[in-house]
Design a protein around this motif. Structure first.
Motif, PDB file in Angstrom:
ATOM      1  N   TRP A 187      -4.533 -10.678  -1.776  1.00  0.00           N
ATOM      2  CA  TRP A 187      -5.504  -9.853  -2.496  1.00  0.00           C
ATOM      3  C   TRP A 187      -6.453 -10.759  -3.262  1.00  0.00           C
ATOM      4  O   TRP A 187      -6.022 -11.568  -4.075  1.00  0.00           O
TER       5      TRP A 187
ATOM      6  N   GLY B 223      -2.593   5.353  -0.263  1.00  0.00           N
ATOM      7  CA  GLY B 223      -3.711   4.446  -0.026  1.00  0.00           C
ATOM      8  C   GLY B 223      -3.913   3.442  -1.139  1.00  0.00           C
ATOM      9  O   GLY B 223      -4.607   2.448  -0.944  1.00  0.00           O
ATOM     10  N   ASP B 224      -3.317   3.678  -2.313  1.00  0.00           N
ATOM     11  CA  ASP B 224      -3.496   2.737  -3.418  1.00  0.00           C
ATOM     12  C   ASP B 224      -2.761   1.439  -3.139  1.00  0.00           C
ATOM     13  O   ASP B 224      -1.728   1.413  -2.487  1.00  0.00           O
ATOM     14  N   LEU B 225      -3.306   0.344  -3.703  1.00  0.00           N
ATOM     15  CA  LEU B 225      -2.660  -0.954  -3.552  1.00  0.00           C
ATOM     16  C   LEU B 225      -1.982  -1.336  -4.844  1.00  0.00           C
ATOM     17  O   LEU B 225      -2.516  -1.106  -5.922  1.00  0.00           O
TER      18      LEU B 225
ATOM     19  N   ARG C 134       0.851  -1.186   0.000  1.00  0.00           N
ATOM     20  CA  ARG C 134       0.000   0.000   0.000  1.00  0.00           C
ATOM     21  C   ARG C 134       0.884   1.231   0.000  1.00  0.00           C
ATOM     22  O   ARG C 134       1.837   1.309   0.774  1.00  0.00           O
TER      23      ARG C 134
ATOM     24  N   LEU D 196      -3.877  -2.138  -8.200  1.00  0.00           N
ATOM     25  CA  LEU D 196      -4.941  -3.116  -8.060  1.00  0.00           C
ATOM     26  C   LEU D 196      -6.290  -2.413  -7.999  1.00  0.00           C
ATOM     27  O   LEU D 196      -6.414  -1.327  -7.450  1.00  0.00           O
ATOM     28  N   GLY D 197      -7.297  -3.073  -8.558  1.00  0.00           N
ATOM     29  CA  GLY D 197      -8.624  -2.459  -8.616  1.00  0.00           C
ATOM     30  C   GLY D 197      -9.503  -2.882  -7.470  1.00  0.00           C
ATOM     31  O   GLY D 197      -9.090  -2.876  -6.323  1.00  0.00           O
ATOM     32  N   GLN D 198     -10.741  -3.266  -7.762  1.00  0.00           N
ATOM     33  CA  GLN D 198     -11.683  -3.620  -6.707  1.00  0.00           C
ATOM     34  C   GLN D 198     -11.367  -5.010  -6.178  1.00  0.00           C
ATOM     35  O   GLN D 198     -11.028  -5.910  -6.936  1.00  0.00           O
ATOM     36  N   GLY D 199     -11.518  -5.178  -4.882  1.00  0.00           N
ATOM     37  CA  GLY D 199     -11.283  -6.484  -4.289  1.00  0.00           C
ATOM     38  C   GLY D 199     -11.157  -6.360  -2.791  1.00  0.00           C
ATOM     39  O   GLY D 199     -11.492  -5.327  -2.205  1.00  0.00           O
ATOM     40  N   VAL D 200     -10.668  -7.421  -2.162  1.00  0.00           N
ATOM     41  CA  VAL D 200     -10.570  -7.486  -0.712  1.00  0.00           C
ATOM     42  C   VAL D 200      -9.149  -7.848  -0.325  1.00  0.00           C
ATOM     43  O   VAL D 200      -8.539  -8.739  -0.914  1.00  0.00           O
ATOM     44  N   LEU D 201      -8.603  -7.164   0.672  1.00  0.00           N
ATOM     45  CA  LEU D 201      -7.252  -7.450   1.155  1.00  0.00           C
ATOM     46  C   LEU D 201      -7.328  -8.166   2.489  1.00  0.00           C
ATOM     47  O   LEU D 201      -8.082  -7.772   3.367  1.00  0.00           O
TER      48      LEU D 201
END
Lengths: 294, 291
Positions: free
Chosen positions: A205, A139-141, A88, A167-172
């Motif tokens: 991710w 804040g970007d991944l 991040r 990285l776009g939409q998803g869950v970390l």
């Protein structure tokens, strides 16, 4: 309709070790004597006191010829060249970004190690420096590979391939780095309908599988369209399965995650995090993995 | 409040998920995380409780001490709240960083318990104008994982349920001076009636819907939240709006209705677990902190 479940805490039960394969693992706690033999070289996680080799971290003793070191279970990420990491962005500096990768020092992503949109290969100019925040903000991944290690231990990352980038939409999901198994590839498109990146630094991710390859951007324009509900369910289930595997301290790799997903199908997604369901699922996964090996 | 930094795409994912009633961990908008409640964990208090709600860990200790009643309420005892945000919870609380959050939580607790019906303060009186019981409620934040207020209110209710105040007798002397005698039997004590103690329900507005029991990531996506305290009968005792965003009056009404509904289920679940723990009595295995 609200669902609230409260329970009394239960003391943790010691897990019965599975059938021993090869040598028994030598577990140590900080302060335990590993050996009194002076012929060994001390590696990471050990120190010498009064001619005894003593462990300084809690973990498993690894012995390679004359080198003795202790691999800790819960530790910060120690980078190696060639590792895939998910990080991040914490700071945007003059010609580089500072990336948080769960290591002792923030990793560095130099502007020259980053792919420009369009895949052009050119010298980075002053305009590129000023436009840095348009590419990556705080804040970007990102997913990146470790290029080299600085003398102070900080990692230098690069995204010089189309499979890395923002990285776009998803869950970390954040886990301990020692639970991610070292494999040939860390980018997996699971057959259940989602993709997963197993970062060596413990950042996992989970994201919806992209339908077709988007070549032009190299990963800079993020797709902000709503993800369909079926994909969301798969992603949530995978996330809960990974949390269950981590709570029971199982190694994370594509097969273990897939087996855990299949074992969790009879349960509702939100039930997977209940302690008794977690134990049941992980037990089944462990059994299947043992059958696979044996 | 401790917060995490999220990328825009992550926030968009969470907001869209909430609209479809499927949060990141599979819960619906009105579901709580799995909670663990244990009372009587600290031995040198009159009552204590520990609540673990996901990654949020709260420890509450209640100490009963004798003191003089307040001037405007001479025949009642009172409660004093103190909240300590431990630096263990998050590095932001190091040094004096947690003081602001601590005073905010303490003031909210004072407001929630300010209603006359929540706890019977007259039972805490020993001698009008002279002696009364003061209950010092100390809250310790061990880990911060989102939804602090709800967890703290559950822990306070459980600790008050667990509180045992020793029985005292007032003896009149010949000269008229009063003496207080503590009973010798350590099990001879009065318990508090916590049926009307309210619990706080925090409703965070994310997109067009509101969620209960937000995690740290969901709190980062919500601009405004409503804190309401609900009793077990569904009565609202106080309300507070937090956050820098604005709330529509209609959505406030909807959130209140959801809060009352969720609050009633919360009380039922909590009372059930407290009664179950009580019925186990001394045969219960204490887990404490090293389980």
């Amino acid at each position: 309709m609200a669902a609230i479940s409260m329970r009394l805490p239960v003391a943790r039960k010691a897990v019965v070790p599975s059938a021993p394969r090869g040598a028994e693992k030598h577990l140590v706690a900080p302060g335990d004597t590993i050996t009194t033999d002076t012929g060994y070289m001390r590696g990471h996680g050990t120190y010498v006191e009064e001619e005894k080799l003593i462990a300084s971290v809690a973990g498993v003793v690894e012995r390679v010829n004359k080198l003795v070191c202790v691999q800790a279970l819960k530790t910060r990420y120690n980078g190696e060249v060639g590792d895939i990491v998910v990080g991040r962005i914490t700071e945007v500096q003059q010609k580089r970004w500072k990336v948080e990768t769960n290591s002792r020092l923030d990793s560095v992503l130099l502007l020259s190690s980053m792919n420009l949109p369009g895949g052009e290969l050119r010298r980075r100019s002053a305009e590129d420096e000023l436009a840095m925040r348009d590419y990556l903000q705080e804040g970007d991944l990102i997913s990146a590979e470790v290029q080299s290690i600085f003398s102070d231990g900080a990692l230098s990352l690069h995204t010089r391939s189309l499979k890395y980038g923002k990285l776009g939409q998803g869950v970390l999901v954040q886990v301990s780095p020692s639970l991610v198994k070292r494999q040939k590839t860390h980018f997996h498109n699971l057959p259940c309908g989602a993709s997963v990146i197993l970062g060596n630094n413990g950042f996992i991710w989970i994201y919806p599988t992209p339908e077709q390859k988007e070549e032009e951007a190299g990963g800079f324009t993020t797709n902000l369209e709503p993800v369909p509900l079926s994909d969301r369910e798969v992603i949530s289930r995978l996330r809960n399965c990974i949390v269950a595997l981590v709570t029971q301290k199982l190694m994370l790799f594509d097969t273990s995650i897939l087996y855990c997903y299949e074992a969790s199908l009879p349960h509702q997604i939100k039930d997977i995090l209940k302690p008794e369901v977690m134990e049941e699922i992980v037990l089944e996964t462990r059994q299947r993995l043992l059958d696979l090996e044996g | 409040m401790a917060s995490v930094v999220l990328s825009e795409a992550e926030k968009v994912y969470i907001v869209h998920g909430v609209q479809e009633d499927l949060r990141v961990d599979g819960r619906g908008c009105e579901d709580y995380r799995c909670a663990e409640v244990e009372t009587d964990v600290v031995s040198n208090t009159s009552g204590s409780a520990r609540v673990k709600l996901g990654h949020t860990d709260i420890l509450v200790g209640v100490k009963a001490e004798m003191g003089t009643p307040k001037l405007e309420k001479p025949d009642e005892g009172y409660l004093e709240f103190f909240v300590d945000c431990s630096a263990n919870a998050t590095p932001e609380f190091e040094g004096r960083g947690g003081e602001e959050l601590g005073t905010e939580i303490a003031n909210t607790l004072y407001r929630v318990f300010s209603s006359e019906s929540s706890i019977d303060l007259k039972s805490l009186c020993i001698n009008p104008r002279d002696h009364c019981w003061i209950l010092y409620v100390d809250v310790l934040l061990l880990e911060c994982g989102g939804n602090l207020f709800d967890a703290i209110s559950i822990a306070v209710k459980a600790a008050l349920f667990n509180t045992r105040i020793p029985k005292v007798r007032v003896l009149e002397d010949e000269e008229g001076s009063k003496e207080i005698e503590l009973s010798d039997d350590p099990y001879d004590c009065i318990r508090l009636n916590v049926d009307d103690v309210p619990c706080i329900v925090t409703l965070s507005k994310i997109g067009y819907r509101h969620v209960v029991d937000a995690t740290l990531q969901e709190e980062a996506c919500s601009l405004a939240s409503l804190l309401i305290s609900v009793t077990s009968k569904g009565a609202l005792t106080s309300m507070k709006k937090m956050g820098r965003g604005s709330l529509d009056p209609e959505s406030i009404f909807e959130m209140m209705e959801t809060g009352k509904r969720v609050g009633k289920s919360l009380h039922i679940a909590l009372q059930k677990i407290l009664d179950e723990e009580e019925s186990l009595g001394t045969s219960r295995q204490k887990v404490g902190f090293l389980g």
